[in-house]
Design a protein around this motif. Structure first.
Motif, PDB file in Angstrom:
ATOM      1  N   VAL A 180       0.836  -1.203   0.000  1.00 52.43           N
ATOM      2  CA  VAL A 180       0.000   0.000   0.000  1.00 52.43           C
ATOM      3  C   VAL A 180       0.868   1.249   0.000  1.00 52.43           C
ATOM      4  CG1 VAL A 180      -1.888   1.210   1.153  1.00 52.43           C
ATOM      5  CG2 VAL A 180      -1.715  -1.289   1.323  1.00 52.43           C
ATOM      6  N   GLU A 181       0.528   2.196  -0.858  1.00 50.92           N
ATOM      7  CA  GLU A 181       1.170   3.507  -0.872  1.00 50.92           C
ATOM      8  C   GLU A 181       0.085   4.555  -0.657  1.00 50.92           C
ATOM      9  OE1 GLU A 181       3.743   6.416  -3.841  1.00 50.92           O
ATOM     10  OE2 GLU A 181       3.523   4.293  -4.320  1.00 50.92           O
ATOM     11  N   ASN A 182      -0.097   4.943   0.575  1.00 48.12           N
ATOM     12  CA  ASN A 182      -1.139   5.875   1.033  1.00 48.12           C
ATOM     13  C   ASN A 182      -2.513   5.203   1.122  1.00 48.12           C
ATOM     14  OD1 ASN A 182       0.680   8.060   1.247  1.00 48.12           O
ATOM     15  ND2 ASN A 182       0.466   8.464  -0.943  1.00 48.12           N
ATOM     16  N   SER A 183      -2.965   4.599   0.037  1.00 47.65           N
ATOM     17  CA  SER A 183      -4.255   3.905   0.089  1.00 47.65           C
ATOM     18  C   SER A 183      -4.374   2.934  -1.073  1.00 47.65           C
ATOM     19  CB  SER A 183      -5.426   4.893   0.058  1.00 47.65           C
ATOM     20  OG  SER A 183      -5.526   5.497  -1.215  1.00 47.65           O
ATOM     21  N   ILE A 184      -5.254   1.965  -0.924  1.00 46.23           N
ATOM     22  CA  ILE A 184      -5.558   1.036  -2.011  1.00 46.23           C
ATOM     23  C   ILE A 184      -7.004   0.590  -1.850  1.00 46.23           C
ATOM     24  CG2 ILE A 184      -4.854  -1.073  -0.795  1.00 46.23           C
ATOM     25  CD1 ILE A 184      -3.668  -2.036  -3.475  1.00 46.23           C
ATOM     26  N   THR A 185      -7.699   0.433  -2.974  1.00 45.58           N
ATOM     27  CA  THR A 185      -9.074  -0.051  -2.982  1.00 45.58           C
ATOM     28  C   THR A 185      -9.104  -1.435  -3.606  1.00 45.58           C
ATOM     29  OG1 THR A 185      -9.989   2.188  -3.145  1.00 45.58           O
ATOM     30  CG2 THR A 185     -11.414   0.370  -3.824  1.00 45.58           C
ATOM     31  N   ILE A 186      -9.701  -2.384  -2.889  1.00 44.22           N
ATOM     32  CA  ILE A 186      -9.811  -3.761  -3.372  1.00 44.22           C
ATOM     33  C   ILE A 186     -11.289  -4.043  -3.619  1.00 44.22           C
ATOM     34  CG2 ILE A 186      -9.410  -6.186  -2.812  1.00 44.22           C
ATOM     35  CD1 ILE A 186      -7.106  -5.233  -0.988  1.00 44.22           C
ATOM     36  N   ASP A 187     -11.661  -4.119  -4.882  1.00 41.51           N
ATOM     37  CA  ASP A 187     -13.054  -4.310  -5.296  1.00 41.51           C
ATOM     38  C   ASP A 187     -13.248  -5.782  -5.626  1.00 41.51           C
ATOM     39  OD1 ASP A 187     -15.485  -4.452  -6.696  1.00 41.51           O
ATOM     40  OD2 ASP A 187     -15.273  -2.414  -7.467  1.00 41.51           O
ATOM     41  N   THR A 188     -13.932  -6.509  -4.747  1.00 41.29           N
ATOM     42  CA  THR A 188     -14.063  -7.961  -4.946  1.00 41.29           C
ATOM     43  C   THR A 188     -15.161  -8.318  -5.933  1.00 41.29           C
ATOM     44  OG1 THR A 188     -15.630  -8.370  -3.120  1.00 41.29           O
ATOM     45  CG2 THR A 188     -13.284  -8.313  -2.574  1.00 41.29           C
ATOM     46  N   GLU A 189     -16.019  -7.384  -6.281  1.00 40.85           N
ATOM     47  CA  GLU A 189     -17.040  -7.661  -7.293  1.00 40.85           C
ATOM     48  C   GLU A 189     -16.434  -7.556  -8.690  1.00 40.85           C
ATOM     49  OE1 GLU A 189     -21.534  -6.922  -7.273  1.00 40.85           O
ATOM     50  OE2 GLU A 189     -20.716  -5.062  -8.079  1.00 40.85           O
ATOM     51  N   LYS A 190     -15.684  -6.498  -8.939  1.00 39.81           N
ATOM     52  CA  LYS A 190     -15.019  -6.324 -10.232  1.00 39.81           C
ATOM     53  C   LYS A 190     -13.699  -7.079 -10.299  1.00 39.81           C
ATOM     54  CE  LYS A 190     -17.024  -1.753 -10.993  1.00 39.81           C
ATOM     55  NZ  LYS A 190     -16.741  -0.293 -11.171  1.00 39.81           N
ATOM     56  N   MET A 191     -13.233  -7.571  -9.118  1.00 43.06           N
ATOM     57  CA  MET A 191     -11.951  -8.266  -9.008  1.00 43.06           C
ATOM     58  C   MET A 191     -10.818  -7.392  -9.520  1.00 43.06           C
ATOM     59  SD  MET A 191     -12.771 -12.284  -9.655  1.00 43.06           S
ATOM     60  CE  MET A 191     -13.909 -13.152  -8.542  1.00 43.06           C
ATOM     61  N   LEU A 192     -10.767  -6.182  -8.958  1.00 39.22           N
ATOM     62  CA  LEU A 192      -9.753  -5.197  -9.314  1.00 39.22           C
ATOM     63  C   LEU A 192      -9.214  -4.538  -8.053  1.00 39.22           C
ATOM     64  CD1 LEU A 192     -11.549  -3.340 -12.259  1.00 39.22           C
ATOM     65  CD2 LEU A 192      -9.695  -5.003 -12.476  1.00 39.22           C
ATOM     66  N   ALA A 193      -7.950  -4.105  -8.123  1.00 44.53           N
ATOM     67  CA  ALA A 193      -7.364  -3.263  -7.091  1.00 44.53           C
ATOM     68  C   ALA A 193      -6.889  -1.977  -7.765  1.00 44.53           C
ATOM     69  CB  ALA A 193      -6.203  -3.972  -6.404  1.00 44.53           C
ATOM     70  N   TYR A 194      -7.102  -0.840  -7.098  1.00 37.83           N
ATOM     71  CA  TYR A 194      -6.732   0.430  -7.715  1.00 37.83           C
ATOM     72  C   TYR A 194      -6.562   1.517  -6.651  1.00 37.83           C
ATOM     73  CZ  TYR A 194     -11.843   0.800  -7.278  1.00 37.83           C
ATOM     74  OH  TYR A 194     -13.126   0.770  -6.810  1.00 37.83           O
ATOM     75  N   ARG A 195      -5.914   2.590  -7.052  1.00 37.89           N
ATOM     76  CA  ARG A 195      -5.810   3.808  -6.254  1.00 37.89           C
ATOM     77  C   ARG A 195      -6.168   4.957  -7.175  1.00 37.89           C
ATOM     78  NH1 ARG A 195      -0.836   3.615  -4.969  1.00 37.89           N
ATOM     79  NH2 ARG A 195      -0.032   5.159  -6.443  1.00 37.89           N
ATOM     80  N   GLY A 196      -7.321   5.563  -6.921  1.00 37.54           N
ATOM     81  CA  GLY A 196      -7.817   6.583  -7.836  1.00 37.54           C
ATOM     82  C   GLY A 196      -8.088   5.961  -9.196  1.00 37.54           C
ATOM     83  N   GLU A 197      -7.448   6.489 -10.228  1.00 42.83           N
ATOM     84  CA  GLU A 197      -7.601   5.965 -11.588  1.00 42.83           C
ATOM     85  C   GLU A 197      -6.482   5.005 -11.971  1.00 42.83           C
ATOM     86  OE1 GLU A 197     -10.256   6.609 -13.475  1.00 42.83           O
ATOM     87  OE2 GLU A 197     -11.076   7.833 -11.855  1.00 42.83           O
ATOM     88  N   THR A 198      -5.579   4.715 -11.004  1.00 45.02           N
ATOM     89  CA  THR A 198      -4.405   3.906 -11.313  1.00 45.02           C
ATOM     90  C   THR A 198      -4.597   2.463 -10.859  1.00 45.02           C
ATOM     91  OG1 THR A 198      -3.000   5.856 -11.000  1.00 45.02           O
ATOM     92  CG2 THR A 198      -1.912   3.699 -10.997  1.00 45.02           C
ATOM     93  N   SER A 199      -4.354   1.517 -11.760  1.00 47.83           N
ATOM     94  CA  SER A 199      -4.465   0.101 -11.416  1.00 47.83           C
ATOM     95  C   SER A 199      -3.408  -0.279 -10.386  1.00 47.83           C
ATOM     96  CB  SER A 199      -4.302  -0.764 -12.666  1.00 47.83           C
ATOM     97  OG  SER A 199      -4.218  -2.137 -12.316  1.00 47.83           O
ATOM     98  N   GLN A 200      -3.824  -1.095  -9.418  1.00 48.75           N
ATOM     99  CA  GLN A 200      -2.922  -1.617  -8.396  1.00 48.75           C
ATOM    100  C   GLN A 200      -3.001  -3.150  -8.348  1.00 48.75           C
ATOM    101  OE1 GLN A 200      -0.870   0.458  -5.997  1.00 48.75           O
ATOM    102  NE2 GLN A 200      -1.173   1.607  -7.895  1.00 48.75           N
ATOM    103  N   ASN A 201      -3.406  -3.753  -9.459  1.00 50.75           N
ATOM    104  CA  ASN A 201      -3.545  -5.212  -9.480  1.00 50.75           C
ATOM    105  C   ASN A 201      -2.235  -5.917  -9.146  1.00 50.75           C
ATOM    106  OD1 ASN A 201      -6.246  -5.078 -10.163  1.00 50.75           O
ATOM    107  ND2 ASN A 201      -5.862  -5.149 -12.360  1.00 50.75           N
ATOM    108  N   SER A 202      -1.123  -5.347  -9.591  1.00 52.95           N
ATOM    109  CA  SER A 202       0.169  -5.975  -9.337  1.00 52.95           C
ATOM    110  C   SER A 202       0.627  -5.792  -7.892  1.00 52.95           C
ATOM    111  CB  SER A 202       1.231  -5.410 -10.288  1.00 52.95           C
ATOM    112  OG  SER A 202       1.386  -4.014 -10.088  1.00 52.95           O
TER     113      SER A 202
END
Length: 238
Positions: A180-202
């Protein structure tokens, strides 16, 4: 038939049908949302063995509209601008519930109006009835001792982790590791991780479906030094 009273109403993306010169002619018809199961045959057995649910098909909500305005063509053009894309659908006889629309199908509206005096629209939706209040973020102090009670069917939440460094999110004994760098969003419905508009899947490792919430009590925690908010996406399976 429509009698001028506001007895039954539809909203799409916050805009009412009456705002566009149309009214709901009759109650919506729900179809689809069929469960599909894996099956296997056993030599010498009677019939097939039914396994787990592979997937649930999309639901279709069919609505019939009539036109309020004498300027029919103007209404049709406005309706076509209104009913496009994805969004949230609300039907007035299900207060506190909304549906997530994936696409919208309709035929030749002007032809249907000339022939029947009404026209039909099909909303293709995620097969789930979402509770409006379940779209609000819950802070950790809103669930006690790391236990979050889900009074509805199983759901697919969104987790928002705030902090910096290596973090472990644990849900019912299942883990997902996140850098995590400041924050991360983990969306289990879309199966995506992101911060703002930036992908954080990796930046995450683990299985999204293991972070879904079951009906009843769920144990949830994050590593020390991080804070967690949960958007539970409460609701009922269709």
């Amino acid at each position: 038939m429509y009698n001028g009273c506001n007895r039954y109403e539809l909203q799409f993306n916050g805009s009412r049908g009456e705002d566009h010169g149309v009214y709901m002619y009759d109650y919506a018809v729900f179809s689809g949302a069929e469960k599909n199961y894996s099956t296997s045959a056993v030599i010498g057995g009677l019939g097939e063995i039914v396994g787990t649910t592979d997937y649930v098909s999309n639901a279709t909500i069919s609505c019939t509209f009539g036109v309020l305005s004498p300027d029919v063509m103007s209404v049709i053009r406005d309706v076509k601008r209104w009913l496009r894309g994805t969004g949230e659908l609300v039907i007035s006889d299900s207060p506190g519930i909304y549906y997530r629309v994936l696409k919208i199908n309709y035929g030749d509206i002007s032809r249907e109006l000339r022939r029947f005096g009404q026209f039909s629209v099909d909303f293709v939706c995620t097969p789930y009835e979402y509770v409006t209040q379940g779209n609000e973020a819950l802070d950790a102090d809103l669930y006690s001792d790391g236990i979050l009670h889900n009074p509805y069917d199983g759901c697919r939440p969104t987790y928002i982790i705030t902090g910096t460094g290596a973090c472990v999110l644990t849900v019912n004994g299942n883990t997902m590791n996140a850098q995590v760098e400041n924050s991360i969003t983990i969306d289990t419905e879309k199966m995506l991780a992101y911060r703002g508009e930036t992908s954080q899947n990796s930046a995450v490792t683990g299985n999204y479906d293991e972070l879904w919430l079951k009906s009843g009590d769920n144990s949830i925690s994050v590593s020390s030094g991080f804070t967690l908010q949960i958007i539970p996406n409460w609701g009922w399976e269709m």
